[in-house]
Each structure stands twice: as C-alpha cells, then as structure tokens.
Design a protein around this motif. Structure first.
Motif, PDB file in Angstrom:
ATOM      1  N   SER A 252       0.459  -1.112   0.080  1.00 27.85           N
ATOM      2  CA  SER A 252      -0.092  -0.095   0.497  1.00 27.85           C
ATOM      3  C   SER A 252       0.939   1.374   0.126  1.00 27.85           C
ATOM      4  O   SER A 252       0.524   2.279  -0.576  1.00 27.85           O
ATOM      5  N   GLY A 253       1.535   1.295   1.585  1.00 31.85           N
ATOM      6  CA  GLY A 253       2.678   2.046   1.271  1.00 31.85           C
ATOM      7  C   GLY A 253       3.202   2.337  -0.481  1.00 31.85           C
ATOM      8  O   GLY A 253       4.051   3.109  -0.834  1.00 31.85           O
ATOM      9  N   ILE A 254       3.951   1.377  -1.113  1.00 32.79           N
ATOM     10  CA  ILE A 254       5.110   1.551  -2.489  1.00 32.79           C
ATOM     11  C   ILE A 254       3.910   2.421  -3.323  1.00 32.79           C
ATOM     12  O   ILE A 254       3.554   3.318  -4.166  1.00 32.79           O
ATOM     13  N   LYS A 255       2.402   1.897  -2.958  1.00 25.74           N
ATOM     14  CA  LYS A 255       1.099   2.121  -4.561  1.00 25.74           C
ATOM     15  C   LYS A 255       1.168   3.968  -3.828  1.00 25.74           C
ATOM     16  O   LYS A 255       1.036   4.110  -5.147  1.00 25.74           O
ATOM     17  N   LEU A 256       0.786   4.168  -2.992  1.00 25.31           N
ATOM     18  CA  LEU A 256       0.360   5.882  -2.522  1.00 25.31           C
ATOM     19  C   LEU A 256       1.832   6.317  -3.227  1.00 25.31           C
ATOM     20  O   LEU A 256       1.408   7.295  -3.661  1.00 25.31           O
ATOM     21  N   ALA A 257       2.999   5.948  -2.758  1.00 24.47           N
ATOM     22  CA  ALA A 257       3.832   6.692  -3.295  1.00 24.47           C
ATOM     23  C   ALA A 257       4.363   6.894  -4.611  1.00 24.47           C
ATOM     24  O   ALA A 257       4.717   8.018  -5.026  1.00 24.47           O
ATOM     25  N   LYS A 258       3.822   5.412  -5.381  1.00 22.55           N
ATOM     26  CA  LYS A 258       4.097   6.220  -7.215  1.00 22.55           C
ATOM     27  C   LYS A 258       3.107   7.301  -7.837  1.00 22.55           C
ATOM     28  O   LYS A 258       3.625   7.505  -8.468  1.00 22.55           O
ATOM     29  N   GLU A 259       1.521   7.071  -6.544  1.00 19.12           N
ATOM     30  CA  GLU A 259       1.287   8.156  -7.252  1.00 19.12           C
ATOM     31  C   GLU A 259       1.066   9.015  -6.635  1.00 19.12           C
ATOM     32  O   GLU A 259       0.908  10.573  -7.855  1.00 19.12           O
ATOM     33  N   LEU A 260       2.118   9.485  -5.774  1.00 17.47           N
ATOM     34  CA  LEU A 260       2.415  10.628  -5.495  1.00 17.47           C
ATOM     35  C   LEU A 260       3.244  11.458  -6.355  1.00 17.47           C
ATOM     36  O   LEU A 260       3.472  12.471  -6.514  1.00 17.47           O
ATOM     37  N   ILE A 261       4.503  10.706  -7.190  1.00 15.50           N
ATOM     38  CA  ILE A 261       5.096  10.656  -7.879  1.00 15.50           C
ATOM     39  C   ILE A 261       4.683  10.925  -9.177  1.00 15.50           C
ATOM     40  O   ILE A 261       5.236  12.134  -9.757  1.00 15.50           O
ATOM     41  N   LYS A 262       3.759  10.300  -9.385  1.00 15.26           N
ATOM     42  CA  LYS A 262       2.729  10.670 -10.730  1.00 15.26           C
ATOM     43  C   LYS A 262       2.122  12.031 -10.672  1.00 15.26           C
ATOM     44  O   LYS A 262       2.167  13.061 -11.317  1.00 15.26           O
ATOM     45  N   TYR A 263       1.678  12.595  -9.721  1.00 17.11           N
ATOM     46  CA  TYR A 263       0.955  13.637  -9.315  1.00 17.11           C
ATOM     47  C   TYR A 263       1.363  15.082  -9.547  1.00 17.11           C
ATOM     48  O   TYR A 263       1.250  15.862  -9.943  1.00 17.11           O
ATOM     49  N   GLU A 264       3.313  14.952  -9.008  1.00 16.53           N
ATOM     50  CA  GLU A 264       4.641  15.738  -9.274  1.00 16.53           C
ATOM     51  C   GLU A 264       4.119  16.477  -8.446  1.00 16.53           C
ATOM     52  O   GLU A 264       5.051  17.558  -8.269  1.00 16.53           O
ATOM     53  N   LYS A 265       2.928  17.421  -7.467  1.00 17.22           N
ATOM     54  CA  LYS A 265       3.290  18.460  -6.969  1.00 17.22           C
ATOM     55  C   LYS A 265       2.937  18.900  -5.815  1.00 17.22           C
ATOM     56  O   LYS A 265       3.838  19.769  -5.110  1.00 17.22           O
ATOM     57  N   LEU A 266       3.580  17.829  -5.214  1.00 16.65           N
ATOM     58  CA  LEU A 266       3.728  18.089  -3.896  1.00 16.65           C
ATOM     59  C   LEU A 266       5.031  18.047  -3.691  1.00 16.65           C
ATOM     60  O   LEU A 266       5.678  16.423  -3.932  1.00 16.65           O
ATOM     61  N   PRO A 267       5.352  17.619  -2.712  1.00 16.08           N
ATOM     62  CA  PRO A 267       6.875  17.529  -2.119  1.00 16.08           C
ATOM     63  C   PRO A 267       7.021  16.439  -1.112  1.00 16.08           C
ATOM     64  O   PRO A 267       5.996  16.079  -0.264  1.00 16.08           O
ATOM     65  N   VAL A 268       7.633  15.864  -2.091  1.00 13.18           N
ATOM     66  CA  VAL A 268       7.536  14.299  -0.547  1.00 13.18           C
ATOM     67  C   VAL A 268       9.527  13.833  -0.110  1.00 13.18           C
ATOM     68  O   VAL A 268       9.964  13.900  -0.343  1.00 13.18           O
TER      69      VAL A 268
END
Length: 384
Positions: A252-268
């Motif tokens: 679940s964490g890897i999936k969320l991180a992949k989606e955050l990377i695609k979103y691109e707008k938020l610092p992670v």
C-alpha cells in the motif's frame, strides 16, 4: 531444566548457538530477529522505536537502565521490541527526570530480558554469521529441544510486512509539540504553518516533534491511506515515515508513493523505511543487509562532505537498481558504501536512510527537515 540453578534465562539462536544468563524484565519466552545497537545512550528511545517491532535487541554498551524511564523520552506509547539482551542493568536510576525503575517498567510492559551474557561474543557472532532469529526464555520448564522447535516457527524478516502492526488506526493532527522540540535548532515558529500529511509506517514521536518545530502542522494518516485520502486534505507536502519489516512487502505504501510521484505537485520526504519505499516506487530494488545498521555514529556523505548519523535499518536500496538519469544518490554510508540518501532530479522528492531527528544521536542531519519545508515554501511562492 535447560540451565543450572545459577542461571535463570537462555538465549538460543537458530544456528544452535546459545547463551545462558539471568532473567530481567518480564518472565516468559519470546522469539524474533536478533539485532544489535552500538549506541552508548538512548536505550529508552530505542526500546520504544516502532522500527524495532518484532526484534530482540542487543545493546553493545555494557550497562543500561542507569537513568531509569520517563514518559517524555518514549518514541511510542509502549515498547516495540520483543526482548532485550544486555551485559548488565543498573539497579540504581540516577536522573532527576526518572519516573519509574527500568526493570519494573519492562515488567509492566511485558518485555522479556536476559542479562549477564558476553554481548561482545554475541555481536561478533552476528557480524560473522549474519542476522539470526533467536528465542529468549526464562521458563525453566522448557528444554533446548522444545525451544528450538518453537524457534523454527519464527518468521524470517525478509518478505515480512510489519507496518500493519504499528501504524495508527485513525488519523490525528499534531499542531504543537512538547517543549523539548522547540530547542536551539529551531529558527522560527510559523504563524502560517506548512500543512503536512505524514504516512505512518511506524512513525517516531521525535519526527513529529521536528516537523512541528520546523513550522509544520501535521496530519498523520494510516499506512493504508490512498491518494484520494491524501489529496482530499489539500496538503502542501507528504512525509513517508520510518517503520519495521521488509519495505518491498509494504504494497500500500509503494502504491501511494507511485501515485504521489505521478502527481508531481507535492514535495515528498521519506526517512528510513519511507526512503526505501520512495526508492521502490521509483523503480529501484531493496536488499537485506547482513546484520544491519543500528547505532549513533554512522558517517554518511559524498564528495568530501560528511555528517554523523543515527541509523536503524536492516534493508537498503540497491544502488545499481536506481535510474541514474532520474535519481541522484546524494549520500552514501561511508562504512559500506550503501545508499544513504536520494533525490529525484528536477522534482521535489527526496529521502534519507538515516534518522535526521536523532533521538538518540547527533544533530548533524537536522537540516533535511529544513530542506523539506524550503521545498514547500518554494511551492507556495509558485502557487501564489
């Protein structure tokens, strides 16, 4: 009875090696992965760090318990380790902040301990043989054969997802911190705090303290949080926390991180397990270290710049698996050249394998929190 009358506990390793010692803490039998921490201080923070969930921790410093226990130094509400292994414990608690005797605290929290063994021999054995599962028992009715049979049932850490054991069940908000967080490392208190989402894979209290001290208002979400759960709260940045177990098993964490990377707008920003999950989401791979990095003086750096770091992990990113056209390795562990920090080229995503919040440990790496809020500040100016 498996030991003579002068002994009251035994540590048995999966390769058949065993150590006889003296029981402390709770009486019982517990199994798990046997690891060692080389720090000279901070035993309470180590014992309550959720990243140690499911492990039997060996302290290489010869005596622990000297300063007793106080609630302010806990990294979570209760101890996370399954058992403790040490040369000796102090019968006297000498600290003005002490609230409860160390041994009594362990009894209350049902943590099984063994003392009086040669931890130097044990650590040397683990360094030569690699991390091993083990079992601590203070039940004299059990035989070596029975203990060994129980030990075989103990799962291997590789492939094990332990995040579900330590993550919060409900979201909660942190907008202020204990006074300790507002120390000389803080430059200013924000009147318009940065709105951060922290994904709890086993987050330490001191990480929340440092985020707040750097001007953040933090909403903590469970490890199962989806991208919609995150975006619905309109955050300005996302933090991926530390935690226990095999990072490759935290789907679940890897999936969320992949989606955050695609979103691109938020610092992670990821620390420890969060750093590994970020690397996996970017296409990298992880591997299990022979005996892990757990201590307070690990040098990390690149190009002649070094910071001394606090570390606690048994897995690491494979440097050859990281796409060099997309990912920059910003620091290596200078003891073994494993990946210690990464960033995504031209994107506000980065992670560190070590613990910049320290607690315990040196404060050399606290600047990573400042880097995180600087990325958010830059985004604010762009959005505005």
């Amino acid at each position: 009875m498996f030991f003579d009358t002068e002994c009251s506990a035994i540590l048995l390793l999966e390769d058949g090696t065993y150590f006889e010692g003296i029981s402390f803490g709770a009486v019982g039998t517990i199994s798990g992965e046997v690891v060692f921490n080389t720090g000279m201080t901070g035993y309470q923070e180590v014992i309550t760090d959720p990243s140690y969930y499911g492990q039997l921790i060996t302290f290489t410093y010869p005596e622990i318990g000297n300063t007793g226990v106080n609630p302010e130094d806990n990294e979570s509400l209760h101890p996370s380790v399954k058992g403790l292994i040490t040369r000796q414990i102090s019968n006297v608690s000498s600290n003005w902040r002490n609230k409860i005797d160390f041994d009594q605290w362990l009894k209350n929290e049902n943590v099984v301990g063994i003392r009086g063994i040669d931890t130097r021999v044990l650590v040397r054995h683990l360094r030569e043989s690699g991390t091993l599962n083990g079992i601590i028992s203070s039940d004299s009715s059990l035989t070596i054969t029975e203990l060994f049979s129980d030990l075989k049932k103990s799962p291997n850490m590789s492939g094990l997802n332990l995040v579900d054991k330590v993550t919060t069940k409900d979201s909660f908000k942190v907008i202020s911190s204990c006074p300790v967080a507002f120390d000389k490392r803080i430059k200013n208190i924000k009147t318009n705090p940065y709105k951060i989402i922290a994904i709890d894979f086993g987050i330490k209290k001191s990480i929340l303290d440092r985020l707040v001290a750097h001007g953040c208002e933090v909403t903590v979400l469970p490890a199962s949080a989806s991208i919609s759960d995150v975006l619905d709260l309109s955050p300005e940045g996302v933090f991926l926390s530390n935690g226990p177990g095999d990072p490759a098993a935290v789907d679940s964490g890897i999936k969320l991180a992949k989606e955050l990377i695609k979103y691109e707008k938020l610092p992670v920003f990821g620390i420890c397990l969060g750093h590994q999950i970020l690397g996996l989401a970017l296409g990298g791979k992880t591997f299990k270290l022979s005996y892990g990095h757990r201590g307070l003086n690990h040098p990390c750096g690149l190009n002649g710049k070094v910071e001394i770091t606090s570390q606690n992990h048994g897995f690491a990113l494979n440097s050859e698996s990281l796409n060099s056209e997309r990912i920059k390795i910003t620091r290596f562990n200078l003891n073994d050249q494993t990946v210690a920090a990464i960033s995504v080229i031209d994107k506000p995503f980065f992670g560190v394998q070590y613990h910049p919040e320290a607690s315990p440990g040196p404060h050399d790496a606290d600047h990573h929190f400042n880097h995180f809020v600087t990325l958010i500040e830059e985004r604010r100016r762009f959005v505005d």
